[in-house]
Design a protein around this motif. Structure first.
Motif, PDB file in Angstrom:
ATOM      1  N   ALA A   1       6.186   5.296   3.243  1.00  0.00           N
ATOM      2  CA  ALA A   1       5.674   3.985   3.658  1.00  0.00           C
ATOM      3  C   ALA A   1       5.146   4.045   5.090  1.00  0.00           C
ATOM      4  O   ALA A   1       4.077   3.500   5.397  1.00  0.00           O
ATOM      5  CB  ALA A   1       6.776   2.933   3.536  1.00  0.00           C
ATOM      6  N   LEU A   2       5.883   4.713   5.982  1.00  0.00           N
ATOM      7  CA  LEU A   2       5.417   4.844   7.360  1.00  0.00           C
ATOM      8  C   LEU A   2       4.166   5.727   7.432  1.00  0.00           C
ATOM      9  O   LEU A   2       3.244   5.452   8.212  1.00  0.00           O
ATOM     10  CB  LEU A   2       6.516   5.424   8.234  1.00  0.00           C
ATOM     11  CG  LEU A   2       7.711   4.487   8.504  1.00  0.00           C
ATOM     12  CD1 LEU A   2       8.826   5.243   9.218  1.00  0.00           C
ATOM     13  CD2 LEU A   2       7.269   3.292   9.328  1.00  0.00           C
ATOM     14  N   ALA A   3       4.122   6.783   6.640  1.00  0.00           N
ATOM     15  CA  ALA A   3       2.951   7.651   6.639  1.00  0.00           C
ATOM     16  C   ALA A   3       1.722   6.908   6.120  1.00  0.00           C
ATOM     17  O   ALA A   3       0.616   7.061   6.660  1.00  0.00           O
ATOM     18  CB  ALA A   3       3.215   8.893   5.781  1.00  0.00           C
ATOM     19  N   ALA A   4       1.911   6.083   5.083  1.00  0.00           N
ATOM     20  CA  ALA A   4       0.791   5.301   4.566  1.00  0.00           C
ATOM     21  C   ALA A   4       0.298   4.302   5.604  1.00  0.00           C
ATOM     22  O   ALA A   4      -0.915   4.078   5.748  1.00  0.00           O
ATOM     23  CB  ALA A   4       1.217   4.574   3.286  1.00  0.00           C
ATOM     24  N   HIS A   5       1.244   3.696   6.353  1.00  0.00           N
ATOM     25  CA  HIS A   5       0.857   2.778   7.420  1.00  0.00           C
ATOM     26  C   HIS A   5       0.040   3.502   8.489  1.00  0.00           C
ATOM     27  O   HIS A   5      -0.966   2.979   8.997  1.00  0.00           O
ATOM     28  CB  HIS A   5       2.108   2.162   8.034  1.00  0.00           C
ATOM     29  CG  HIS A   5       1.837   1.251   9.185  1.00  0.00           C
ATOM     30  ND1 HIS A   5       2.141   1.599  10.491  1.00  0.00           N
ATOM     31  CD2 HIS A   5       1.260   0.019   9.250  1.00  0.00           C
ATOM     32  CE1 HIS A   5       1.789   0.621  11.303  1.00  0.00           C
ATOM     33  NE2 HIS A   5       1.244  -0.355  10.578  1.00  0.00           N
ATOM     34  N   ALA A   6       0.434   4.721   8.821  1.00  0.00           N
ATOM     35  CA  ALA A   6      -0.301   5.501   9.810  1.00  0.00           C
ATOM     36  C   ALA A   6      -1.710   5.823   9.327  1.00  0.00           C
ATOM     37  O   ALA A   6      -2.681   5.712  10.091  1.00  0.00           O
ATOM     38  CB  ALA A   6       0.457   6.790  10.118  1.00  0.00           C
ATOM     39  N   VAL A   7      -1.830   6.202   8.074  1.00  0.00           N
ATOM     40  CA  VAL A   7      -3.154   6.544   7.533  1.00  0.00           C
ATOM     41  C   VAL A   7      -4.046   5.310   7.492  1.00  0.00           C
ATOM     42  O   VAL A   7      -5.248   5.384   7.779  1.00  0.00           O
ATOM     43  CB  VAL A   7      -2.996   7.170   6.134  1.00  0.00           C
ATOM     44  CG1 VAL A   7      -4.359   7.359   5.474  1.00  0.00           C
ATOM     45  CG2 VAL A   7      -2.273   8.507   6.233  1.00  0.00           C
ATOM     46  N   ARG A   8      -3.470   4.147   7.141  1.00  0.00           N
ATOM     47  CA  ARG A   8      -4.291   2.925   7.114  1.00  0.00           C
ATOM     48  C   ARG A   8      -4.784   2.571   8.515  1.00  0.00           C
ATOM     49  O   ARG A   8      -5.920   2.113   8.686  1.00  0.00           O
ATOM     50  CB  ARG A   8      -3.476   1.770   6.519  1.00  0.00           C
ATOM     51  CG  ARG A   8      -3.368   1.817   5.005  1.00  0.00           C
ATOM     52  CD  ARG A   8      -2.869   0.496   4.454  1.00  0.00           C
ATOM     53  NE  ARG A   8      -1.508   0.216   4.882  1.00  0.00           N
ATOM     54  CZ  ARG A   8      -0.430   0.607   4.229  1.00  0.00           C
ATOM     55  NH1 ARG A   8      -0.556   1.298   3.123  1.00  0.00           N
ATOM     56  NH2 ARG A   8       0.775   0.299   4.665  1.00  0.00           N
ATOM     57  N   LEU A   9      -3.924   2.758   9.527  1.00  0.00           N
ATOM     58  CA  LEU A   9      -4.372   2.492  10.895  1.00  0.00           C
ATOM     59  C   LEU A   9      -5.465   3.466  11.322  1.00  0.00           C
ATOM     60  O   LEU A   9      -6.441   3.078  11.965  1.00  0.00           O
ATOM     61  CB  LEU A   9      -3.193   2.586  11.863  1.00  0.00           C
ATOM     62  CG  LEU A   9      -2.156   1.459  11.798  1.00  0.00           C
ATOM     63  CD1 LEU A   9      -1.041   1.718  12.796  1.00  0.00           C
ATOM     64  CD2 LEU A   9      -2.799   0.108  12.066  1.00  0.00           C
ATOM     65  N   ARG A  10      -5.318   4.714  10.957  1.00  0.00           N
ATOM     66  CA  ARG A  10      -6.309   5.718  11.359  1.00  0.00           C
ATOM     67  C   ARG A  10      -7.634   5.498  10.650  1.00  0.00           C
ATOM     68  O   ARG A  10      -8.703   5.746  11.230  1.00  0.00           O
ATOM     69  CB  ARG A  10      -5.774   7.126  11.074  1.00  0.00           C
ATOM     70  CG  ARG A  10      -6.700   8.242  11.507  1.00  0.00           C
ATOM     71  CD  ARG A  10      -6.029   9.587  11.327  1.00  0.00           C
ATOM     72  NE  ARG A  10      -5.026   9.848  12.352  1.00  0.00           N
ATOM     73  CZ  ARG A  10      -5.296  10.384  13.535  1.00  0.00           C
ATOM     74  NH1 ARG A  10      -6.536  10.693  13.874  1.00  0.00           N
ATOM     75  NH2 ARG A  10      -4.326  10.608  14.404  1.00  0.00           N
TER      76      ARG A  10
END
Length: 317
Positions: A55-64
């Motif tokens: 979930a945190l990794a997906a949040h990071a990818v969405r921000l990037r």
């Protein structure tokens, strides 16, 4: 000699999660990211720890990739996701009905349910307000399609990808939003389900050579326009409301676009259609969408709330 294995939660804490975030966000919130991850996996089992890290990794990818809930592209995807899933579930129901028709001893009865069940169950999860299981089922549908290809892989691939990359925290799962999704799926599926009676008593190898009367053939040729009309109407009704976010309302247009990849008629073609069939379908779907968008914009402008007049007696001359 014994080998010590690092527990999965401890291994996940060592992974460079912060490097997935944009540099500016990482510089401002790097310590907070590490603290949140450590707290999330400290007392968690392997499955929970992996889910939290993902979930945190997906949040990071969405921000990037600028697909977060505060970005315009993310808002568009979030607005389109329920309608995209509703359209996929409706088409899955059609394929399921078509697969259960009497089609001879060579029919593979397990193929239809295996392809259709994940989409239908995902729509059920939306009805219950559970978006995470719905996305997991869409991902399962993608995995199933790798072994049991769909007749129209382009439509399914585009629909699934758009649903999966939508920011989950911006998807409308309110009672009204869920009603829109379920209602759209039902209104799309019911009329088109009636067309399956045209194949009663036929065999799969005969489908590419079937010839229908002109009226029935016209209905089949226009069948992909029906989902576009239903979703376009939803676009019109939402966009016409003065206080609706234009990006969120206009996202219904994105939900219509994958239907341009559905060949007309979508259920009985066993061979690829030619470019003229695809061009005709694209023209019909885009015409419906453009008409709905034009009417929605006109109604939005005419129903724009007027500024309140100040209270008090009129000024004397």
């Amino acid at each position: 000699m014994t080998h010590e294995h690092t527990p999965l939660p401890a291994l996940l804490r060592r992974l460079p999660l912060g490097s997935l975030y944009p540099p500016g966000y990482r510089a401002a919130h790097g310590e907070e990211i590490d603290a949140v991850l450590a707290e999330a996996v400290r007392h968690a089992g392997p499955r929970t720890a992996l889910r939290e890290w993902a979930a945190l990794a997906a949040h990071a990818v969405r921000l990037r990739t600028r697909l977060g809930s505060s970005d315009p592209a993310g808002r568009i995807l979030a607005g389109a996701a329920p309608s995209l899933l509703a359209g996929g579930a409706a088409l899955s129901l059609l394929h399921l009905l078509f697969g259960t028709l009497p089609s001879g001893p060579d029919a593979h009865w397990a193929v239809g349910p295996a392809r259709s069940a994940p989409w239908l169950l995902a729509l059920l999860c939306v009805a219950l307000g559970r978006w995470a299981p719905a996305r997991a089922l869409v991902l399962a549908a993608v995995a199933v399609a790798a072994f049991i290809p769909h007749p129209e892989p382009g439509l399914w691939a585009v629909t699934a990808v758009l649903v999966l990359i939508a920011p989950p925290d911006a998807v409308d799962l309110s009672r009204r939003g869920r009603s829109w999704a379920i209602g759209s799926a039902v209104v799309v599926a019911l009329p088109l389900s009636g067309l399956t009676v045209l194949w009663l008593g036929t065999r799969p190898e005969d489908h590419p050579h079937l010839v229908f009367p002109p009226l029935q053939q016209a209905l089949l040729d226009l069948s992909p326009a029906w989902p576009a009309l239903v979703l376009g109407l939803a676009h019109l009704l939402r966009l016409a409301k003065p206080h609706t976010d234009p990006l969120h309302a206009g996202a219904i247009a994105l939900a219509v676009l994958p239907w341009t990849l559905t060949l007309a008629p979508p259920l009985h073609r066993g061979t690829p259609a030619d470019a003229l069939d695809l061009l005709r379908n694209v023209g019909v779907v885009l015409t419906v969408l453009a008409t709905a968008a034009a009417f929605g914009l006109v109604r939005r402008r005419t129903r724009r709330p007027r500024p309140a007049q100040p209270d008090g007696p009129p000024a004397s001359c």
